[in-house]
Design a protein around this motif. Sequence first.
Motif, PDB file in Angstrom:
ATOM      1  N   ALA A   1       0.840  -1.207   0.000  1.00 46.69           N
ATOM      2  CA  ALA A   1       0.000   0.000   0.000  1.00 46.69           C
ATOM      3  C   ALA A   1       0.872   1.253   0.000  1.00 46.69           C
ATOM      4  O   ALA A   1       0.593   2.227  -0.728  1.00 46.69           O
ATOM      5  N   ALA A   2       1.948   1.211   0.806  1.00 49.54           N
ATOM      6  CA  ALA A   2       2.843   2.384   0.873  1.00 49.54           C
ATOM      7  C   ALA A   2       3.514   2.612  -0.485  1.00 49.54           C
ATOM      8  O   ALA A   2       3.636   3.754  -0.960  1.00 49.54           O
ATOM      9  N   SER A   3       3.945   1.522  -1.115  1.00 48.40           N
ATOM     10  CA  SER A   3       4.597   1.652  -2.429  1.00 48.40           C
ATOM     11  C   SER A   3       3.616   2.197  -3.463  1.00 48.40           C
ATOM     12  O   SER A   3       3.981   3.024  -4.308  1.00 48.40           O
ATOM     13  N   ILE A   4       2.389   1.717  -3.421  1.00 53.87           N
ATOM     14  CA  ILE A   4       1.384   2.209  -4.374  1.00 53.87           C
ATOM     15  C   ILE A   4       1.244   3.730  -4.229  1.00 53.87           C
ATOM     16  O   ILE A   4       1.201   4.463  -5.224  1.00 53.87           O
ATOM     17  N   ARG A   5       1.233   4.204  -2.986  1.00 54.73           N
ATOM     18  CA  ARG A   5       1.085   5.663  -2.778  1.00 54.73           C
ATOM     19  C   ARG A   5       2.296   6.413  -3.337  1.00 54.73           C
ATOM     20  O   ARG A   5       2.149   7.482  -3.925  1.00 54.73           O
ATOM     21  N   LEU A   6       3.481   5.832  -3.154  1.00 53.65           N
ATOM     22  CA  LEU A   6       4.691   6.490  -3.689  1.00 53.65           C
ATOM     23  C   LEU A   6       4.649   6.560  -5.219  1.00 53.65           C
ATOM     24  O   LEU A   6       5.028   7.567  -5.819  1.00 53.65           O
TER      25      LEU A   6
ATOM     26  N   GLN B   1      -3.392   5.037 -15.434  1.00 51.82           N
ATOM     27  CA  GLN B   1      -3.954   6.390 -15.502  1.00 51.82           C
ATOM     28  C   GLN B   1      -4.632   6.732 -14.185  1.00 51.82           C
ATOM     29  O   GLN B   1      -5.558   6.032 -13.764  1.00 51.82           O
ATOM     30  N   GLY B   2      -4.171   7.782 -13.566  1.00 55.23           N
ATOM     31  CA  GLY B   2      -4.759   8.200 -12.292  1.00 55.23           C
ATOM     32  C   GLY B   2      -4.192   7.414 -11.121  1.00 55.23           C
ATOM     33  O   GLY B   2      -3.335   6.540 -11.289  1.00 55.23           O
ATOM     34  N   ASP B   3      -4.685   7.730  -9.932  1.00 52.96           N
ATOM     35  CA  ASP B   3      -4.184   7.076  -8.717  1.00 52.96           C
ATOM     36  C   ASP B   3      -4.774   5.671  -8.569  1.00 52.96           C
ATOM     37  O   ASP B   3      -5.889   5.410  -9.016  1.00 52.96           O
ATOM     38  N   VAL B   4      -4.009   4.813  -7.926  1.00 51.77           N
ATOM     39  CA  VAL B   4      -4.524   3.495  -7.542  1.00 51.77           C
ATOM     40  C   VAL B   4      -4.880   3.589  -6.063  1.00 51.77           C
ATOM     41  O   VAL B   4      -4.053   4.028  -5.247  1.00 51.77           O
ATOM     42  N   GLU B   5      -6.083   3.209  -5.727  1.00 55.97           N
ATOM     43  CA  GLU B   5      -6.493   3.238  -4.316  1.00 55.97           C
ATOM     44  C   GLU B   5      -6.155   1.880  -3.698  1.00 55.97           C
ATOM     45  O   GLU B   5      -6.758   0.861  -4.055  1.00 55.97           O
ATOM     46  N   PRO B   6      -5.167   1.819  -2.772  1.00 52.85           N
ATOM     47  CA  PRO B   6      -4.704   0.504  -2.281  1.00 52.85           C
ATOM     48  C   PRO B   6      -5.793  -0.301  -1.556  1.00 52.85           C
ATOM     49  O   PRO B   6      -5.861  -1.520  -1.716  1.00 52.85           O
ATOM     50  N   GLY B   7      -6.645   0.371  -0.774  1.00 54.18           N
ATOM     51  CA  GLY B   7      -7.701  -0.343  -0.044  1.00 54.18           C
ATOM     52  C   GLY B   7      -7.133  -1.391   0.892  1.00 54.18           C
ATOM     53  O   GLY B   7      -5.972  -1.319   1.310  1.00 54.18           O
ATOM     54  N   ASP B   8      -7.940  -2.430   1.193  1.00 51.59           N
ATOM     55  CA  ASP B   8      -7.493  -3.474   2.121  1.00 51.59           C
ATOM     56  C   ASP B   8      -6.692  -4.570   1.415  1.00 51.59           C
ATOM     57  O   ASP B   8      -6.014  -5.366   2.058  1.00 51.59           O
ATOM     58  N   PHE B   9      -6.806  -4.613   0.092  1.00 46.93           N
ATOM     59  CA  PHE B   9      -6.093  -5.658  -0.667  1.00 46.93           C
ATOM     60  C   PHE B   9      -5.273  -4.990  -1.782  1.00 46.93           C
ATOM     61  O   PHE B   9      -5.687  -4.950  -2.938  1.00 46.93           O
ATOM     62  N   PRO B  10      -4.124  -4.453  -1.404  1.00 44.60           N
ATOM     63  CA  PRO B  10      -3.359  -3.635  -2.366  1.00 44.60           C
ATOM     64  C   PRO B  10      -2.931  -4.362  -3.647  1.00 44.60           C
ATOM     65  O   PRO B  10      -2.949  -3.765  -4.726  1.00 44.60           O
ATOM     66  N   LEU B  11      -2.558  -5.647  -3.544  1.00 44.51           N
ATOM     67  CA  LEU B  11      -2.174  -6.363  -4.772  1.00 44.51           C
ATOM     68  C   LEU B  11      -3.385  -6.497  -5.701  1.00 44.51           C
ATOM     69  O   LEU B  11      -3.268  -6.366  -6.928  1.00 44.51           O
ATOM     70  N   LYS B  12      -4.538  -6.740  -5.098  1.00 44.93           N
ATOM     71  CA  LYS B  12      -5.761  -6.854  -5.880  1.00 44.93           C
ATOM     72  C   LYS B  12      -6.063  -5.501  -6.551  1.00 44.93           C
ATOM     73  O   LYS B  12      -6.532  -5.436  -7.698  1.00 44.93           O
ATOM     74  N   ALA B  13      -5.778  -4.440  -5.819  1.00 44.34           N
ATOM     75  CA  ALA B  13      -6.007  -3.094  -6.371  1.00 44.34           C
ATOM     76  C   ALA B  13      -5.115  -2.860  -7.587  1.00 44.34           C
ATOM     77  O   ALA B  13      -5.538  -2.266  -8.587  1.00 44.34           O
ATOM     78  N   LEU B  14      -3.869  -3.345  -7.496  1.00 46.53           N
ATOM     79  CA  LEU B  14      -2.946  -3.197  -8.645  1.00 46.53           C
ATOM     80  C   LEU B  14      -3.437  -4.002  -9.845  1.00 46.53           C
ATOM     81  O   LEU B  14      -3.363  -3.556 -10.991  1.00 46.53           O
ATOM     82  N   SER B  15      -3.921  -5.228  -9.543  1.00 43.83           N
ATOM     83  CA  SER B  15      -4.433  -6.081 -10.610  1.00 43.83           C
ATOM     84  C   SER B  15      -5.633  -5.402 -11.289  1.00 43.83           C
ATOM     85  O   SER B  15      -5.717  -5.348 -12.523  1.00 43.83           O
ATOM     86  N   LYS B  16      -6.518  -4.860 -10.475  1.00 42.25           N
ATOM     87  CA  LYS B  16      -7.709  -4.202 -11.031  1.00 42.25           C
ATOM     88  C   LYS B  16      -7.313  -2.954 -11.834  1.00 42.25           C
ATOM     89  O   LYS B  16      -7.893  -2.665 -12.885  1.00 42.25           O
TER      90      LYS B  16
END
Lengths: 306, 390
Positions: free
Chosen positions: B170-175, B279-294
């Motif tokens: 989640a922290a990496s996604i925000r960076l 495109q745009g921000d990825v919202e990490p949520g409770d399942f950050p890897l799933k968020a990246l996949s989506k």
Amino acid sequence: MNPKPQASTGSASNGNPLGASRALAQLLTAGVDVGTGAVKAVVVGFDKSGAPQVVAAHRERIHRRELSTVAKLAFEGALAEAGCKRSDIAYVASTGEGESLDFLDGHFYGMTTHARGASFLVPEARAVMDCGALHARVMIVDEKSRVLRSRMTSQCAAGTGQFLENIARYLGIRADEVGPLSLSAKRAEQCSGICAVLSETDVINMVSRGVATGEILRGVHESIAQRLVRLLRALGAEGTVVLTGGLAADTGLKGAIERGLAADKGVPLRVVAPPLSAWAGAIGAALWGEVRRRRLEQQQAAAATG
Amino acid sequence: MSAEQELERLLDRCERIYGDVALEEVKAWKAAHPGRPAIGHLPVYVPREVIHAAGALPVALQGGGDQVDIVRGDACFQSYICHLPRSTVELGLQGELDLLEGLVFPSTCDVIRNLSGIWQLLFQGKYVRYLDLPQALNDTGGLFYLEDLEGLMNDVAARANQKPDKAAVAASIRLYNRNRRALQLLYELRAEAPQLVAADEAFLVARAGGQMEVSAHSDLVETFVSLARKRNRRKEDRIRVVAIGAFCEQPPLGLLRTLERSGCYVVDDDLNLGARWIQGDVEPGDFPLKALSKAYLVQSTWASVRFEDEQFRGDQLVARVKALRADGVIFAAPSFCDPALLDQPPLQKALTDANLPFISFKYAENTGQFQGFREQAGTFSDSLKLWGTT
């Protein structure tokens, strides 16, 4: 340093001295042609009817100086000759190697500007032969100065102004003596037309054999002319051919091209080199600059009215 | 130090990174972070957040450019493929990539897939992962991709002696969200005032991120944009073009400079596309890897290496050209790049239907002669300025 060319309003026969119509010009544009050996700059004035006239033409040899400095000097020289300053110029356009200059409004490619400049100097021009220090190029143009097709000499320098300058240096003569000496010779001493290095070696051998300078130059001109005539024929040139670029002032080369065209028994072509030929690129840039200025003004007006 | 001097300093650093096939920045990072691995990845898109969250430095491998003489690399590939895999193999055989603990090969094209196989044969014992990006853009594809991401995460974390950690992802996604926003600002500035940021400058600034910590790169990009805004550069009368096709093997700097010097402002391109893929921000949520996949399924940019309907890609290009008020398109693709070159006919048809002009040419990363490009771009620019509607 700067030969005083004749002003032109689009006719090769016009002989008004440069600057005479500066006061009549309603609008001024400028063109700066950065070549390999020299930078040419012009100021073009447009009267009330929009008819253009070259009011100043200035040339600065580069001589290993920094390109942007020389370009600025050439531009300022043209401004001084026209009696105006940068803020009087509605559009400054560069061509050749001048795309990085910092006082420009726009840049046009060399073919586009030489075609326009040649058509301005000789309205009936249907082919343009741009012979500069490093390249020679032939363009077939239509009556609107559009380039229909073009071809360039190969990489070798044997056919360029720089090569001729080197030859003049070996022979110990000034560049402006090359043409008359070549024309005065009765015969040509043949040299390599393929490789500049071989040609230079040929010339050194000729000097040591005691061949007359004029005959050597005529031979060099004929070897260059052979390549240029081949380019003209390959492109199917017809009508009037205008010589532009630094070598346009070389009467020896012009004579050799005419002899080459006559000898190959192809379609007869008329070869002309008006006094402002060396400035054709800069003139074309200034003229296209006015087209762009007008168009941008129209766009701004349209945007303002919504 | 003046703004212009500061910009020059930044650009010098970026150009040094661009020309540094020995990856000195990466060496410096490893020296400062003992025990942590550096993982290389090939273009176009790799979810760098996963590598970063696992404790490694993701390193973008961009081939050898014009710095590498190909001697042994040619022996591994047939002559009718692009240049990038040859120079990558050459760099590997020269030992320049020895500092990398592993390589990730995304499913960009057949050539990159073959390269992953050749790499395993040449460098046995080195970690290699082929990342199968989903072409089925639905839940099934998303699940398949999620498993792929988990595999990558576990592999890299093991090499970094770390445990896979949701919070770290989640922290990496925000960076990386911040990094994408910074790059977006850079591209917006170019579109708005192209005289302030030259195409080659934007390219260098974006590309530097391939060899440095993401936060450091975001700082660099943000500083560059803020300084570039202060530049006092006169806007020239040039055409605005979108350059398309250079998303994988990158063109030499000289080519980008030639385009802009020939009377064009390149207001958008697909260089360094991987860094701007989502495109745009990825919202990490409770399942950050799933968020990246989506995010890959629904927030990806359109590109030739991702399956979409041809009409869709054409429409997207036309919409982009119109939104940017571009006067035309330059298709600049690497020689033998199947994805870019196969995409050209439908994209060109879409442009023709929309009455938008274009030209096309091909390059290789080590192309050294630009006169032909200059002539094409120069006459394209002149024709639009003098006889077009520009």
